[in-house]
Design a protein around this motif. Structure first.
Motif, PDB file in Angstrom:
ATOM      1  N   LYS A 429      42.650  32.033   6.419  1.00 52.24           N
ATOM      2  CA  LYS A 429      42.916  30.589   6.459  1.00 52.24           C
ATOM      3  C   LYS A 429      43.812  30.227   7.640  1.00 52.24           C
ATOM      4  CE  LYS A 429      42.252  29.408   1.568  1.00 52.24           C
ATOM      5  NZ  LYS A 429      42.920  28.964   0.310  1.00 52.24           N
ATOM      6  N   ILE A 430      44.766  31.091   7.949  1.00 51.60           N
ATOM      7  CA  ILE A 430      45.620  30.850   9.113  1.00 51.60           C
ATOM      8  C   ILE A 430      44.773  30.813  10.375  1.00 51.60           C
ATOM      9  CG2 ILE A 430      47.438  31.837  10.559  1.00 51.60           C
ATOM     10  CD1 ILE A 430      48.706  32.948   7.987  1.00 51.60           C
ATOM     11  N   CYS A 431      43.890  31.799  10.523  1.00 55.59           N
ATOM     12  CA  CYS A 431      43.026  31.841  11.708  1.00 55.59           C
ATOM     13  C   CYS A 431      42.092  30.634  11.751  1.00 55.59           C
ATOM     14  CB  CYS A 431      42.210  33.134  11.722  1.00 55.59           C
ATOM     15  SG  CYS A 431      43.209  34.639  11.856  1.00 55.59           S
ATOM     16  N   LYS A 432      41.569  30.257  10.603  1.00 55.46           N
ATOM     17  CA  LYS A 432      40.648  29.112  10.546  1.00 55.46           C
ATOM     18  C   LYS A 432      41.349  27.823  10.921  1.00 55.46           C
ATOM     19  CE  LYS A 432      37.047  27.135   7.590  1.00 55.46           C
ATOM     20  NZ  LYS A 432      36.354  27.241   6.271  1.00 55.46           N
ATOM     21  N   SER A 433      42.611  27.665  10.514  1.00 56.91           N
ATOM     22  CA  SER A 433      43.356  26.442  10.825  1.00 56.91           C
ATOM     23  C   SER A 433      43.566  26.264  12.320  1.00 56.91           C
ATOM     24  CB  SER A 433      44.714  26.453  10.105  1.00 56.91           C
ATOM     25  OG  SER A 433      45.586  27.416  10.688  1.00 56.91           O
ATOM     26  N   LEU A 434      43.474  27.376  13.060  1.00 54.82           N
ATOM     27  CA  LEU A 434      43.668  27.339  14.515  1.00 54.82           C
ATOM     28  C   LEU A 434      42.352  27.466  15.261  1.00 54.82           C
ATOM     29  CD1 LEU A 434      46.748  29.711  14.457  1.00 54.82           C
ATOM     30  CD2 LEU A 434      46.829  27.320  15.189  1.00 54.82           C
ATOM     31  N   ASN A 435      41.221  27.417  14.527  1.00 55.42           N
ATOM     32  CA  ASN A 435      39.911  27.667  15.123  1.00 55.42           C
ATOM     33  C   ASN A 435      39.919  28.977  15.898  1.00 55.42           C
ATOM     34  OD1 ASN A 435      38.602  25.307  14.144  1.00 55.42           O
ATOM     35  ND2 ASN A 435      39.609  24.101  15.732  1.00 55.42           N
TER      36      ASN A 435
END
Length: 463
Positions: A429-435
């Motif tokens: 989710k952290i990675c996804k929030s930063l694309n």
């Protein structure tokens, strides 16, 4: 066009980090100029905004270090780190910085914005793995341990601190020049599988099967795995290798394809350290069948260099040549060739350079075996820098965020299956929030137990 004016010295290091931030991460055109100054001055050089005289200034700390102190202990950040709080948006540790004259780290005025955080130096420190060339700490496998890292000691290993710095830097620029936009990125899931043990027992000597089964029963207390070994051994005697319980490749590819993901399978091609490098060969008929099968289904094949290859370009080149030969003979062609070091063995002084000289395109070793997180502080792929030769390499790093064994193995974090699931989802989710890119390693031979198969299935569906 952004114009950046920087102090003299450390030109290779400066140009590298400027290129990574502006070109790779933000997609903003810039030019850099050397000036006799002690900080970094940034202005908007666009013709249509040429009447805008406001400036963004940032302190310059790491690259003000005397040449004799470069890559020495006295150039490392002073701990504990101070924290920077940007109203209602950011709060992060200051790796390198210097308070402004009035005592703060941030000041807005009619003239622009002054920042006391060394954004460029701090990012360079993390991406280049500067501390790993300075600190002597190594574990029993000669790896730099998580516990020795600044990120672990200052409790930001599970934060992509470089991404946070870049976002803060872009916010500062956009406050001054609202027309600036950064390039569009899409969240990318990178599933990878180090093929240490392709099959559980089929085709293996009976003595090895019995020894491993004894270990299952006595040390690991997993009698069910021992039974699967003997069943797989018997199937191998019948020539039915595909029925080996360790053959999880279709299971992996089925899950990836349902998610629209390409999996990458990294193969060991030689045995520089003996048994620790496995016991299969690229000449094995079933391995050749597996290579063709993976390629036919549209997945990636890569290199998993042997235990002693991490600091030896000759071994690495020879092992890559074996992989290329096998793939050529099977009609397998790929645009990019990458992989990951066996046991995540990595030497900042040697490994990247060896991969570059061998002709590989990307590495995905950069994670700690003993703790998940952002070893280089970032969830974007990026070109690497050779600290000793002081130059940017063509090789790209695809940072590994989570290895399943880091979470589950008794020698590492040793968390429950339930906790492992939540930690993996949290990191994704952290990675996804930063694309950004979420890179997960799951060994094919760690899918034999039903609980681990279910965990992996739930993870792939949830990330």
């Amino acid at each position: 066009m952004i114009h950046l004016y920087h102090p003299p010295g450390y030109l290779a290091e400066r140009h590298y980090v400027y290129d990574v931030i502006f070109t790779e991460f933000l997609g903003i055109a810039y030019q850099s100029f050397e000036e006799h100054r002690t900080n970094i001055r940034i202005v908007c050089g666009d013709t249509q905004h040429s009447n805008d005289s406001r400036e963004l200034t940032l302190c310059d700390v790491l690259m003000q270090v005397p040449e004799g102190d470069w890559l020495q202990a006295k150039s490392l950040p002073s701990i504990p780190l101070e924290q920077f709080a940007f109203p209602n948006q950011y709060e992060f540790p200051i790796i390198y910085g210097k308070r402004l004259d009035e005592g703060s780290y941030y000041k807005e005025s009619d003239a622009g914005i002054d920042v006391g955080v060394d954004v460029f130096g701090s990012i360079f420190f993390m991406l280049s793995r500067y501390e790993e060339l300075v600190k002597p700490d190594r574990d029993a496998r000669e790896r730099f341990p998580a516990a020795a890292s600044l990120a672990f000691q200052e409790k930001f290993l599970e934060r992509p601190i470089v991404n946070e710095y870049v976002d803060f830097f872009f916010t500062c620029m956009q406050q001054l020049w609202p027309h600036l936009t950064k390039k569009k990125r899409d969240y990318r899931i990178c599933l990878s599988h180090d093929v240490d043990v392709p099959l559980l027992a089929a085709g293996r000597p009976l003595g090895i099967v019995m020894k491993n089964a004894a270990g299952d029963i006595i040390r690991r207390r997993e009698a069910s795995i021992a039974m699967k070994r003997f069943r797989s051994y018997y199937q191998g005697l019948l020539g039915n290798y595909d029925s080996d319980d360790g053959n999880t490749f279709n299971f992996i590819m089925d899950l990836s394809e349902r998610k629209g993901i390409q999996s990458a399978f990294y193969f060991i091609t030689s045995h520089s350290a003996g048994a620790i490098d496995g016991d299969y060969s690229m000449q094995d008929q079933w391995i050749r069948h597996l290579l063709r099968h993976i390629h036919k289904r549209g997945h990636e094949i890569g290199l998993h260099p042997s235990y002693n290859s991490y600091d030896n370009v000759e071994i690495l080149s020879r092992e890559l040549a074996i992989l290329h030969t096998a793939c050529d003979e099977e009609g397998i062609d790929q645009e990019l060739w990458g992989g990951r070091q066996h046991y995540l063995r990595f030497d900042i002084a040697q490994t990247w350079r060896a991969w570059e000289e061998a002709g590989l395109h990307y590495d995905s070793t950069l994670s700690y075996a003993d703790h998940i997180g952002f070893r280089s502080g970032v969830c974007y792929e990026y070109p690497v820098f050779d600290l000793q030769q002081r130059k940017k390499l063509q090789l790209r790093e695809r940072p590994l965020i989570v290895m399943e064994q880091t979470l589950l193995h008794k020698d590492y974090m040793r968390v429950s299956v339930e906790t492992a699931y939540h930690k993996i989802i949290q990191m994704s989710k952290i990675c996804k929030s930063l694309n950004g890119d979420f890179t997960l390693l799951w060994h094919n031979d760690q899918l034999i137990e039903p609980a681990h198969r279910d965990l992996y299935k739930n993870v792939v569906e949830g990330i």
